[in-house]
Design a protein around this motif. Structure first.
Motif, PDB file in Angstrom:
ATOM      1  N   ALA A 366       0.816  -1.216   0.000  1.00 56.10           N
ATOM      2  CA  ALA A 366       0.000   0.000   0.000  1.00 56.10           C
ATOM      3  C   ALA A 366       0.850   1.266   0.000  1.00 56.10           C
ATOM      4  N   GLN A 367       2.108   1.152   0.418  1.00 52.00           N
ATOM      5  CA  GLN A 367       2.965   2.335   0.542  1.00 52.00           C
ATOM      6  C   GLN A 367       4.268   2.105  -0.230  1.00 52.00           C
ATOM      7  N   PRO A 368       4.285   2.417  -1.530  1.00 49.62           N
ATOM      8  CA  PRO A 368       5.434   2.092  -2.393  1.00 49.62           C
ATOM      9  C   PRO A 368       6.742   2.759  -1.995  1.00 49.62           C
ATOM     10  N   ASN A 369       6.697   3.805  -1.165  1.00 50.24           N
ATOM     11  CA  ASN A 369       7.946   4.462  -0.778  1.00 50.24           C
ATOM     12  C   ASN A 369       8.655   3.757   0.375  1.00 50.24           C
ATOM     13  N   LEU A 370       8.087   2.649   0.865  1.00 55.59           N
ATOM     14  CA  LEU A 370       8.721   1.895   1.946  1.00 55.59           C
ATOM     15  C   LEU A 370       9.766   0.936   1.387  1.00 55.59           C
ATOM     16  N   ASN A 371      10.956   0.950   1.967  1.00 54.53           N
ATOM     17  CA  ASN A 371      11.957  -0.066   1.684  1.00 54.53           C
ATOM     18  C   ASN A 371      11.942  -1.099   2.809  1.00 54.53           C
ATOM     19  N   ILE A 372      12.490  -2.275   2.519  1.00 54.16           N
ATOM     20  CA  ILE A 372      12.411  -3.400   3.459  1.00 54.16           C
ATOM     21  C   ILE A 372      13.800  -3.971   3.696  1.00 54.16           C
ATOM     22  N   GLU A 373      14.147  -4.198   4.947  1.00 48.48           N
ATOM     23  CA  GLU A 373      15.352  -4.943   5.303  1.00 48.48           C
ATOM     24  C   GLU A 373      14.936  -6.190   6.083  1.00 48.48           C
ATOM     25  N   ILE A 374      15.519  -7.332   5.705  1.00 43.55           N
ATOM     26  CA  ILE A 374      15.165  -8.622   6.294  1.00 43.55           C
ATOM     27  C   ILE A 374      16.431  -9.253   6.865  1.00 43.55           C
ATOM     28  N   PHE A 375      16.435  -9.530   8.169  1.00 45.86           N
ATOM     29  CA  PHE A 375      17.582 -10.145   8.838  1.00 45.86           C
ATOM     30  C   PHE A 375      17.155 -11.518   9.382  1.00 45.86           C
ATOM     31  N   GLY A 376      17.820 -12.579   8.930  1.00 51.11           N
ATOM     32  CA  GLY A 376      17.528 -13.923   9.408  1.00 51.11           C
ATOM     33  C   GLY A 376      18.406 -14.305  10.578  1.00 51.11           C
TER      34      GLY A 376
END
Length: 448
Positions: A366-376
């Motif tokens: 819904a919010q295209p300006n959001l970036n995502i970081e994923i830490f396992g």
């Protein structure tokens, strides 16, 4: 932070605009002690395992917690194959009997079910008729002639060659044989394999032997072998085993568009056979194989969701629920952190984390300006390299969930941490569970 975010979603949602979205919850793994139902109704059909046709059966059930169980009969009790059981949400054992078929017993854990109606399809395998000098199930009585091959022996004797097969496919399977002589108490123990598919035993005296046959993922066979004729002949005995019944229900709400559910068993080769499973709205039902891995695909007019799980004994129940629509989600203006927890030693999300993951994905969509970081991350059980690989797989699982919703790779950064960044001490199972996680960060591009 996670609970605050989920609460904020619900507060800002216009309930009249909530569309249907699929969220899977593995009910059998929910927290112990949370009772969601006051009573359970089990509707089912007993069928012939080979022909798939309904058969008349007798069904009895009792609570497992009782030291002196009181057996109750099912309502309708298998008339035309159909039956109905009404029980409290407790563990029960279900005994299914039909003339000419193997009797089976099924233990069902009905605690903590979120949906109170279940649908079971129970296959029964036909008995092999009792024949002279042949292994027979304890419930068979009919006798007849068999083909016999002479053996060379100076004295009176009889030889039995034993093979275990799948009761439906009739293909040989690995099995452990245990025969106990009544006269002497002597025990014969043998093991077959796919390379050595049969065992040979020679008897030199009259006797009655108890026969037990066991194989992984199959119900044990209990029978008898009466040595009443030393005919110097070889008898070939094929013993049919029945797979442990494992049931699957996908529950869809009655106020949503009609859903279609597809089930595929995962194979190492990647050649997964996908089948559409039957539906008796709102219950979609099927049979699984114990301990095998499956992928579920659920489709409505609004969404498609995939989920992978390992089949456990009894009922594997999944429930379709609704969450807020994309246009009602709050706008994130500051970086947000979410923690997703995983089952031990694998990449399966815990049910509550599955819900949170779908909420995060909706927010990112819904919010295209959001970036995502994923830490396992992992706990400290096992060596460093194995844990690093597992953390990579967990992060990849979460990343792929974003990809499935059209969120591009350019917005996502994935990092495997292994066991080197614990948030708890790993001193006990509770602390280790906190470290089996993936941390997801959402941040606006202008706020990194």
């Amino acid at each position: 932070m996670i609970l605050y975010f989920a609460h904020l979603l619900l507060l800002k949602a216009d309930l009249r605009k909530i569309p249907l979205f699929l969220i899977f919850s593995l009910i059998s793994k929910l927290a112990i002690g949370q009772n969601y139902t006051t009573n359970i109704q089990i509707k089912g059909l007993v069928i012939d395992a080979s022909t798939q046709q309904p058969i008349v059966a007798t069904l009895q059930w009792a609570y497992l917690s009782s030291e002196s169980p009181t057996w109750s009969r099912a309502i309708n009790n298998g008339v035309n194959g159909w039956f109905l059981i009404a029980t409290k949400p407790q563990s029960i054992t279900l005994k299914v009997q039909a003339t000419g078929y193997h009797t089976i017993s099924i233990n069902l854990a009905l605690n903590n079910l979120k949906y109170s109606e279940l649908l079971y399809i129970i296959p029964l395998v036909k008995l092999i008729e009792h024949q002279s000098n042949k292994v027979f199930a304890q419930s068979t009585t009919k006798s007849g002639k068999v083909e016999q091959t002479p053996i060379t022996s100076k004295g009176k004797s009889i030889r039995h060659i034993l093979t275990a097969v799948d009761g439906i496919t009739h293909k040989p399977i690995e099995a452990a044989f245990r025969l106990i002589q009544t006269n002497t108490g002597k025990v014969y123990e043998y093991q077959t394999s796919l390379q050595r598919k049969e065992v040979s035993i020679q008897f030199t005296e009259h006797d009655i032997l108890a026969v037990e046959v066991a194989s992984p993922n199959y119900q044990p066979f209990y029978g008898n072998l009466i040595i009443d004729k030393l005919d110097n002949l070889t008898h070939h005995d094929t013993i049919s085993l029945i797979k442990t019944p494992v049931f699957f229900n996908a529950i869809t709400s009655t106020n949503q568009p009609k859903a279609e559910v597809y089930l595929s068993k995962l194979s190492p080769s990647g050649n997964d056979l996908t089948t559409k499973i039957p539906s008796q709205h709102p219950i979609h039902y099927g049979l699984l194989e114990l301990n095998e891995w499956y992928k579920v695909k659920v489709c409505t007019g609004q969404d498609t969701v995939y989920h992978t799980f390992q089949a456990t004994a009894g009922m594997n129940q999944y429930v379709v629920e609704s969450v807020p629509s994309l246009d009602t989600l709050p706008t994130i203006t500051e970086p947000q952190k979410f923690i997703l927890y995983f089952e031990q030693s694998n990449f399966l999300l815990k049910p509550e984390s599955q819900i949170i993951l779908h909420q995060i994905i909706q927010q990112a969509a819904a919010q295209p300006n959001l970036n995502i970081e994923i830490f396992g991350h992992t706990d400290n059980v096992g060596n460093y390299n194995s844990n690093l690989y597992l953390s990579e797989v967990r992060a990849m699982y979460v990343q792929n969930a974003f990809f499935a919703k059209g969120i591009t790779e350019t917005r996502i950064k994935k990092i495997a941490m292994g066991s080197k960044k614990p948030i708890a001490n790993n001193n006990n199972e509770t602390e280790k569970g906190l470290n089996r996680r993936v941390e997801v960060y959402l941040y606006p591009t202008t706020k990194k």
